[in-house]
Enzyme design. Structure first.
Site, PDB file in Angstrom:
ATOM      1  N   ASN A  10       0.702  -0.814  -0.225  1.00  0.00           N
ATOM      2  CA  ASN A  10       0.161  -0.067   0.559  1.00  0.00           C
ATOM      3  C   ASN A  10       1.033   1.545   0.291  1.00  0.00           C
ATOM      4  O   ASN A  10       1.676   2.066   1.030  1.00  0.00           O
ATOM      5  CB  ASN A  10      -1.083   0.746   0.855  1.00  0.00           C
ATOM      6  CG  ASN A  10      -1.899   1.233   1.216  1.00  0.00           C
ATOM      7  OD1 ASN A  10      -1.755   2.020   0.321  1.00  0.00           O
ATOM      8  ND2 ASN A  10      -2.127   1.319   2.216  1.00  0.00           N
ATOM      9  N   LYS A  12       0.009   4.138  -0.823  1.00  0.00           N
ATOM     10  CA  LYS A  12      -0.435   5.435   0.188  1.00  0.00           C
ATOM     11  C   LYS A  12      -0.247   6.554  -0.710  1.00  0.00           C
ATOM     12  O   LYS A  12      -0.237   6.407  -1.842  1.00  0.00           O
ATOM     13  CB  LYS A  12       0.056   5.748   1.691  1.00  0.00           C
ATOM     14  CG  LYS A  12       0.017   4.480   2.525  1.00  0.00           C
ATOM     15  CD  LYS A  12       0.250   4.779   4.081  1.00  0.00           C
ATOM     16  CE  LYS A  12      -0.359   3.003   4.355  1.00  0.00           C
ATOM     17  NZ  LYS A  12      -0.351   3.758   6.150  1.00  0.00           N
ATOM     18  N   HIS A  99      -9.233   1.167   5.045  1.00  0.00           N
ATOM     19  CA  HIS A  99      -8.216   1.511   5.691  1.00  0.00           C
ATOM     20  C   HIS A  99      -7.850   1.932   7.023  1.00  0.00           C
ATOM     21  O   HIS A  99      -8.796   3.465   6.979  1.00  0.00           O
ATOM     22  CB  HIS A  99      -6.673   1.984   4.758  1.00  0.00           C
ATOM     23  CG  HIS A  99      -6.066   1.902   5.568  1.00  0.00           C
ATOM     24  ND1 HIS A  99      -5.218   2.778   6.200  1.00  0.00           N
ATOM     25  CD2 HIS A  99      -5.480   1.159   5.455  1.00  0.00           C
ATOM     26  CE1 HIS A  99      -4.690   2.598   6.842  1.00  0.00           C
ATOM     27  NE2 HIS A  99      -3.220   1.506   6.306  1.00  0.00           N
ATOM     28  N   GLU A 101      -6.947   4.737   8.236  1.00  0.00           N
ATOM     29  CA  GLU A 101      -6.241   6.206   7.741  1.00  0.00           C
ATOM     30  C   GLU A 101      -7.911   6.916   7.012  1.00  0.00           C
ATOM     31  O   GLU A 101      -8.540   8.006   6.967  1.00  0.00           O
ATOM     32  CB  GLU A 101      -5.266   6.822   6.839  1.00  0.00           C
ATOM     33  CG  GLU A 101      -4.294   6.633   7.590  1.00  0.00           C
ATOM     34  CD  GLU A 101      -3.039   5.691   6.679  1.00  0.00           C
ATOM     35  OE1 GLU A 101      -2.831   5.319   5.558  1.00  0.00           O
ATOM     36  OE2 GLU A 101      -2.643   5.092   7.408  1.00  0.00           O
ATOM     37  N   GLU A 171      -5.002  -4.626  11.005  1.00  0.00           N
ATOM     38  CA  GLU A 171      -4.063  -3.958  10.898  1.00  0.00           C
ATOM     39  C   GLU A 171      -4.128  -2.904  11.819  1.00  0.00           C
ATOM     40  O   GLU A 171      -5.008  -2.165  11.698  1.00  0.00           O
ATOM     41  CB  GLU A 171      -3.885  -2.491   9.421  1.00  0.00           C
ATOM     42  CG  GLU A 171      -3.517  -3.732   8.417  1.00  0.00           C
ATOM     43  CD  GLU A 171      -3.545  -2.414   7.324  1.00  0.00           C
ATOM     44  OE1 GLU A 171      -2.623  -2.853   6.545  1.00  0.00           O
ATOM     45  OE2 GLU A 171      -3.781  -1.246   7.337  1.00  0.00           O
ATOM     46  N   GLY A 177       2.617   2.533  10.918  1.00  0.00           N
ATOM     47  CA  GLY A 177       3.817   3.684  10.075  1.00  0.00           C
ATOM     48  C   GLY A 177       4.486   3.831  11.823  1.00  0.00           C
ATOM     49  O   GLY A 177       4.916   5.080  12.073  1.00  0.00           O
ATOM     50  N   SER A 217       3.424  -1.953  10.625  1.00  0.00           N
ATOM     51  CA  SER A 217       4.691  -1.820  10.935  1.00  0.00           C
ATOM     52  C   SER A 217       5.315  -3.443  10.366  1.00  0.00           C
ATOM     53  O   SER A 217       6.671  -3.705  10.749  1.00  0.00           O
ATOM     54  CB  SER A 217       5.650  -1.842  12.043  1.00  0.00           C
ATOM     55  OG  SER A 217       5.209  -0.416  12.226  1.00  0.00           O
TER      56      SER A 217
HETATM   57  P1  13P Z   1       2.998   0.664   7.530  1.00  0.00           P
HETATM   58  O1  13P Z   1       3.382  -0.429   6.701  1.00  0.00           O
HETATM   59  O2  13P Z   1       4.417   1.702   7.320  1.00  0.00           O
HETATM   60  O3  13P Z   1       3.091   0.362   9.231  1.00  0.00           O
HETATM   61  O4  13P Z   1       1.857   0.610   7.290  1.00  0.00           O
HETATM   62  C1  13P Z   1       0.984  -0.333   6.904  1.00  0.00           C
HETATM   63  C2  13P Z   1      -0.145   0.179   6.835  1.00  0.00           C
HETATM   64  O5  13P Z   1      -1.111   0.693   6.944  1.00  0.00           O
HETATM   65  C3  13P Z   1      -0.326  -0.806   5.444  1.00  0.00           C
HETATM   66  O6  13P Z   1      -1.761  -0.308   5.370  1.00  0.00           O
END
Ligand code: 13P
Length: 255
Positions: A10, A12, A99, A101, A171, A177, A217
């Protein structure tokens, strides 16, 4: 039942078209025929999807592209949105929905996730349904209840035949992150609960065939402990998917 592992990046809101072409080419250059045993998926921003797909098609590598979001209506007056037929036409096989976010920053609700899941399935694109708890929910000891309710809401009104190609990505928000990964045991516990919920909804056989991913992560240093868990079938990767070298290591950890 053996499930094919999946490693999905992803990206982002990272990579302009020019940068996305470079990263896709870098990943394609690392491609090894053994990767066919893993579903490898790149999920760049909308504008990068077609350029990334063009690179992958030209190189004839078995890597799919997926979107990071979609609208549930096929067309119409929805300024700024992208529909399932638009994604289908450019060769998207997967689409992330729900997601954290999008849920926390853009107000995506369980009802919207459900509408998106139905539209994607009807249009022949497999949803990657994201679920996960905040630290407050975890500290309150309500993780499984919360996550499984998200799974039930996402799949409301969807039957086993429709659901079978869908993917669920667990997640935990506190691990995204932050560099703070769930321990393999924590991740396995919730992924097993997700699968039990899928079994309750769709029957054991369908649930045993569906992929449940971990995200948060995940990186080359911690992937091995996570990927060997019985209910973790791969990863949804943020930061570590933005470098071909680390993404390659994550894919190859699935072999
Ligand atoms: P990170 O791997 O940067 O923690 O992000 C995970 C994520 O949100 C994947 O959709």
């Amino acid at each position: 039942m053996t499930r094919k592992n999946m490693m999905a990046g992803n990206w982002k809101m990272n990579k302009t078209v020019a940068e996305a072409v470079v990263l896709t080419q870098d990943i394609s250059n690392q491609y090894d025929p053994r990767w066919e045993d893993v579903d490898v998926v790149l999920c760049p921003p909308f504008v990068d999807l077609k350029p990334a797909k063009t690179v992958l098609d030209f190189d004839k590598v078995k890597i799919s592209v997926g979107a990071q979001d979609v609208h549930w209506e096929p067309e119409g007056a929805y300024t700024g949105e992208i529909s399932v037929p638009m994604l289908k036409e450019i060769g998207c096989d997967f689409c992330i929905i729900g997601h954290s976010e999008r849920r926390t920053l853009f107000g995506e609700t369980d009802e919207m996730v459900n509408k998106k899941a139905k539209a994607l399935i009807a249009g022949g694109i497999a949803p990657i349904v994201c679920v996960g708890e905040s630290l407050a929910v975890r500290d309150a000891g309500e993780t499984e209840e919360y996550v499984c309710a998200q799974v039930r809401a996402a799949f409301a009104g969807i039957d086993a035949v429709e659901a079978k190609d869908a993917v669920v990505a667990y997640e935990p928000i506190w691990a995204i992150g932050t560099g703070r990964t769930a321990t393999p045991e924590q991740a396995q516990e919730v992924c097993a609960a997700v699968r039990a919920t899928l079994a309750d909804l769709f029957g054991d056989e369908t649930a045993q065939g569906m992929r449940v991913l971990y995200g948060g992560s995940m990186k080359p240093e911690n992937v091995d402990g996570l990927i060997c868990q019985p209910d973790i079938d791969g990863g949804l990767i943020g930061g570590a998917a933005l470098k071909a070298s680390s993404f390659k290591q994550l894919v190859e950890a699935c072999l």
